[in-house]
Each structure stands twice: as structure tokens, then as C-alpha cells.
Motif scaffolding. Structure first.
Motif, PDB file in Angstrom:
ATOM      1  N   SER A 145       0.614   5.659  -0.728  1.00 41.47           N
ATOM      2  CA  SER A 145      -0.097   6.880  -1.138  1.00 41.47           C
ATOM      3  C   SER A 145       0.964   7.889  -1.570  1.00 41.47           C
TER       4      SER A 145
ATOM      5  N   TYR B  82       0.848  -1.196   0.000  1.00 42.69           N
ATOM      6  CA  TYR B  82       0.000   0.000   0.000  1.00 42.69           C
ATOM      7  C   TYR B  82       0.883   1.246   0.000  1.00 42.69           C
TER       8      TYR B  82
ATOM      9  N   ASP C 125      -0.836  10.165   4.313  1.00 39.39           N
ATOM     10  CA  ASP C 125      -1.876   9.156   4.521  1.00 39.39           C
ATOM     11  C   ASP C 125      -2.249   9.109   5.994  1.00 39.39           C
TER      12      ASP C 125
ATOM     13  N   GLU D 247      -6.919   0.739  -1.475  1.00 42.96           N
ATOM     14  CA  GLU D 247      -6.295   1.814  -2.235  1.00 42.96           C
ATOM     15  C   GLU D 247      -6.477   3.147  -1.509  1.00 42.96           C
ATOM     16  N   PRO D 248      -5.542   4.101  -1.705  1.00 49.72           N
ATOM     17  CA  PRO D 248      -5.691   5.420  -1.084  1.00 49.72           C
ATOM     18  C   PRO D 248      -6.764   6.243  -1.779  1.00 49.72           C
TER      19      PRO D 248
ATOM     20  N   HIS E   3      -8.789  10.259  -1.316  1.00 48.34           N
ATOM     21  CA  HIS E   3      -8.717  11.543  -0.624  1.00 48.34           C
ATOM     22  C   HIS E   3      -9.904  11.734   0.324  1.00 48.34           C
TER      23      HIS E   3
ATOM     24  N   THR F  10      -4.898  11.234   2.222  1.00 43.40           N
ATOM     25  CA  THR F  10      -5.619  10.038   1.794  1.00 43.40           C
ATOM     26  C   THR F  10      -5.838   9.120   2.995  1.00 43.40           C
TER      27      THR F  10
END
Length: 484
Positions: A11, A9, A16, A430-431, A433, A420
Motif C-alpha cells: 500500500s 502486497y 495499511d 489489493e489495498p 481506503h 488502507t
């Protein structure tokens, strides 16, 4: 749905909220991240499905207006919460209380002595062209000298980790019911994570709201009659109106349910006759609350309501005219407003802003439309904006003309790198916003929700978090790292 692997993962280029780097959860998110990593793909799918079923069973909906029709949709919810450490939240809470206190003093000043204008801290021309200043409110002294009893301030975090106030919603702010329901859904899906007591509760909001409204009653000592005034079942926020009424044990009423008597008091029509109303939590805009004073064609309000309010026979929350401070041009002056009324430096920063009414700012904005976010002064819900980096030349040319024709109505800000938060998507984690809307109640003293409504842009790369434009939401956890 694949198993969660935090090593994969990332961002890139954004702060994040949960993950500091590949495989490195932030301290406040460690418990959640470990829990999610231990779930297999089947269990993750089951969690997601359980949340969707709970939302259907609980009837959590919102209304979207499209091309003249209204569509009720299930509330879009992501099961992965957004997490903030209690130590950071305590500073944020202090900043929100400071901000709303100063804004209420500002509103009260504008409807009385206008000292801030006489002292040349706030330009008179901004007030002169304000679409939300109500001359009918001049000279009124609402209970506790508070005008904005319920405020929803939108916060965003930039890529350096700083939380900024993006805007203040002081007219008829919505969304708090979804904050509360998000927690109810999360507790159903992941109850074991709440056992340790580290996640701070949010379920005292409605009792705090009731106490604040009751404190405004013109008949202290009696058991006050409080009602929620709604535009009706077709309003996009009707779910919230009904939810809050049910939680507080008060009536939801429409304008036709109320009448102002010859004594200038407000009464509710009941089967057994008329019953006096003390406090109205109105979810109807200023211009529609009283056809005697505002829009004469309105059927949403109550004829004579302003008369009753001005005489102190009924309390209104939020007070008419509070929207004078809910203006994106006024927003740019809030740091100066805090300094003027409280003699303090702002605890929460504003996003740097350019006001198109000023020649130098306007020239800069027109020359940099492709880099800036341009907002009209009084739109809400993400409408009427230009997001420069994602715009076409045709859109920028249109906005240039709008700005030139009415500079007072436009302001611009740099495009922030919104933080995010991990979000469960079709291809895994997933990142996406996020922003955050905490709610501040102001009565005899201010009170702030423990967290708020986290809205998430479900579309990859999008910065638009509004549910009406494809956004969703998350539960917001304030975590006490010192807890058991």
C-alpha cells in the motif's frame, strides 16, 4: 482468484491496517494473515461465495435512491476484516466517551443558559445561522440531561498512523445493524478464527441499547414500552429499523400507529385498544416528527409528540434538537468544547479545519480548492462535497461561488491520506481506503461498541466509502494480543 502472497502486497504511501510492509503483518493481524496465506485460490473463492450466499439468505440489504426510483441491493461485504489492537482501542474508546460527554453538555447548554456563548468560546453567529437549532426545545430537560443518546462518530487514520475524528453523527446515525451482521457473516465464513478468544465480541450492542432506552422511561419501575419509529419500508435504513426491533424484542411503528391522548401521553394503537408508550427510538428527522410543531404536511410523525416530550410523558432518542451539534462547522470547535466543559485536552484529535465564515480561512480555501476537501455544514452520506484533487476546474468554480454566497455553510479540510486495508478484488488482494464508525450510547453512563462499522471504498483509488456511492464494508476485529 489468486492465492494470497503478502510479499507482493503493498500500500504505497498509505498506512495499511494489516500489513506494515511487504510480507510483514502487524502483530494484531498475524493470525488472520497466516490463515489467508494458507488458503489456495479455490478455497478463497469458496469463502467469498459463502459470504455472498449468507448475505442473500440473511436478507441483508440497503436501499439506493437513483433518479426517482428505489433499488434494494445486497449488502456489499469484503471477507477480509479490518483489525485494531485492543490496547489502541481502549484509548480510542476513552476519547469517544470524552467527546460525546462534552457534546451532550454543549447541546444542553445551548438550550438553556448558553454559557459557552456568553464566555465567548463559541461564536453566537454560528448558532444564529444553525439549521438544526430548534427553538421549540429551549428549556427542556431530557433524562440524564442527554440529548444525543446514540452517536456514530466517523474515524479516519492518516498515513502517520494517527486516528482522527472526521465527523460526529448525532441526529439519526445509521449502520450499526451492518456492524453486527458483518460479524455474523464472518463467523459463518471463518469460524475457526474465533476459537481462541482474542477477537472481542460485538453482540452485546442491542442489549446495551435496550438498557439505555429503558433507563429513559418516565415510568421507572414498570416494564417500559419501547418502540422504534420508522418512516416506513421505503426508507433506506428500514432493514436496520426492523433488525434492531427484532433483536430488542420491541415494536417497529410508523407515525400512524401512534396517537397523543388528551393527557399528553403517547399511545400505540393495538387490536385490543391503546397501549401507553414510554420511549421512542426515532429514526425520523426532526422536521417530520410532529406536524403540530414542525412540517405541517408531514405524515411520518405524530401530532402532539413534542407536547408529550416537553411534559416528560415520553422519552425520545435521539432528542429533537440534538442535531445542533451535528454540524461540520460546530465540529471545528469540539476541542474547545471539550476544554470548556470538561477542562481536559481532547484524547482524539480533529482533522485540521478551515471555516469559510472567517475571512482568512475563506481566502485560503478559495486559493487552494484543488488541494482541499470542501463540505457543506449539514449534508451527510458524502453528498455535496468537493474533493479538490479529483475535481475539475468547472466544479471548483462552482464551489467558489457557493462559498462566496454562503460562507457559514462551508468548511474545508486537507485531503487526508486515508489508511488502507487488504481487500479481496477480482485480481487478488489489493489495498482499499477505509474509515470506521463506532457507536456510542449515552444514558446514565456512556458505552462504546467494541470496534464499529468499517466502510471501504471498493473502487481503486477512491476515497468515497459510502455504500450509497459504491462503497462496501468489512468486519472490524478488536484483537487482544494478550489473550489465550
Amino acid at each position: 482468484m489468486s492465492k494470497v502472497n503478502w510479499e507482493n502486497y503493498a500500500s504505497k504511501g498509505f498506512f495499511d491496517e494489516l500489513i506494515a510492509g511487504p510480507g510483514k503483518p502487524r502483530p494484531e493481524a498475524a493470525m488472520l494473515c497466516q490463515y489467508l496465506a494458507e488458503l489456495d485460490s479455490r478455497e478463497i473463492t469458496e469463502h467469498k461465495t459463502a459470504a455472498e450466499v449468507a448475505i442473500q439468505l440473511m436478507g441483508i440489504t440497503f436501499t439506493v435512491y437513483t433518479e426517482g426510483s428505489m433499488i434494494d441491493r445486497a449488502w456489499p461485504f469484503d471477507i477480509v476484516p479490518r483489525i485494531i489492537a485492543l490496547s489502541e482501542w481502549q484509548k480510542t474508546e476513552a476519547g469517544l466517551k470524552q467527546r460525546v460527554q462534552a457534546l451532550n453538555m454543549f447541546i444542553d447548554d445551548l438550550y438553556h443558559d448558553q454559557k459557552i456563548i456568553k464566555d465567548k468560546v463559541f461564536p453566537a453567529e454560528i448558532l444564529e445561522k444553525s439549521v438544526n437549532f430548534r427553538p421549540q426545545c429551549v428549556g427542556v430537560h431530557p433524562p440524564h440531561n442527554v440529548w444525543a443518546h446514540i452517536c456514530g462518530s466517523d474515524l479516519v487514520r492518516d498515513n502517520d498512523g494517527t486516528l482522527y475524528v472526521l465527523e460526529d453523527n448525532l441526529r439519526v446515525p445509521s449502520g450499526v445493524s451492518y456492524m453486527l451482521e458483518n460479524r455474523n457473516v464472518t463467523k459463518r465464513v471463518m469460524p475457526e478464527l474465533f476459537a481462541g478468544g482474542r477477537i472481542q465480541p460485538v453482540d452485546d450492542y442491542t442489549s446495551q441499547l435496550y438498557d439505555m432506552l429503558a433507563s429513559m422511561s418516565p415510568r421507572p419501575g414498570d416494564d417500559p414500552c419501547i418502540v422504534i419509529l420508522t418512516p416506513g419500508i421505503y426508507n433506506s435504513a428500514y432493514y436496520e429499523h426492523a433488525y434492531l426491533a427484532q433483536q430488542m424484542g420491541v415494536e417497529v411503528v410508523e407515525g400512524s400507529d401512534l396517537v397523543v391522548g388528551e393527557d399528553d401521553c403517547v399511545y400505540m394503537r393495538r387490536i385490543d385498544g391503546l397501549s401507553r408508550v414510554d420511549v421512542i427510538y426515532r429514526r425520523v428527522d426532526d422536521m417530520f416528527i410532529d406536524p403540530e410543531v414542525f412540517n405541517p404536511d408531514s405524515i411520518l410523525g405524530v401530532r402532539g409528540l413534542m407536547r408529550a416530550w416537553r411534559k416528560g410523558n415520553v422519552a425520545l432518542a435521539n432528542a429533537p434538537g440534538a442535531g445542533v451539534a451535528d454540524d461540520k462547522v460546530v465540529y471545528a470547535f469540539v476541542p474547545a468544547i471539550i476544554k470548556y466543559y470538561l477542562d481536559q485536552e481532547p484524547l482524539l484529535p480533529n482533522v485540521p479545519s478551515y471555516l469559510c465564515m472567517f475571512d482568512k480561512d475563506r481566502e485560503y480555501v478559495l486559493a487552494n480548492l484543488d488541494k482541499l476537501v470542501v463540505k457543506p455544514a449539514n449534508e451527510s452520506g458524502g453528498y455535496g462535497m468537493l474533493i479538490g484533487p479529483h475535481s475539475t476546474k468547472k466544479e471548483r468554480d462552482k464551489f467558489a461561488e457557493l462559498i462566496k454566497s454562503d460562507p457559514r455553510n462551508y468548511m474545508a479540510q486537507p485531503t487526508l491520506s486515508l489508511s488502507t486495508s487488504p481487500t479481496l478484488c477480482a485480481d487478488g488482494m489489493e489495498p482499499r481506503h477505509v474509515d470506521l464508525r463506532p457507536f456510542i450510547l449515552s444514558g446514565e453512563s456512556p458505552w462504546v461498541t467494541t470496534g464499529g462499522l468499517t466502510r471501504v471504498a471498493l473502487t481503486k483509488g477512491s476515497l468515497v466509502v459510502n455504500s450509497s456511492q459504491g462503497g462496501g464494508s468489512k468486519d472490524t476485529w478488536i484483537v487482544d494480543l494478550a489473550g489465550n
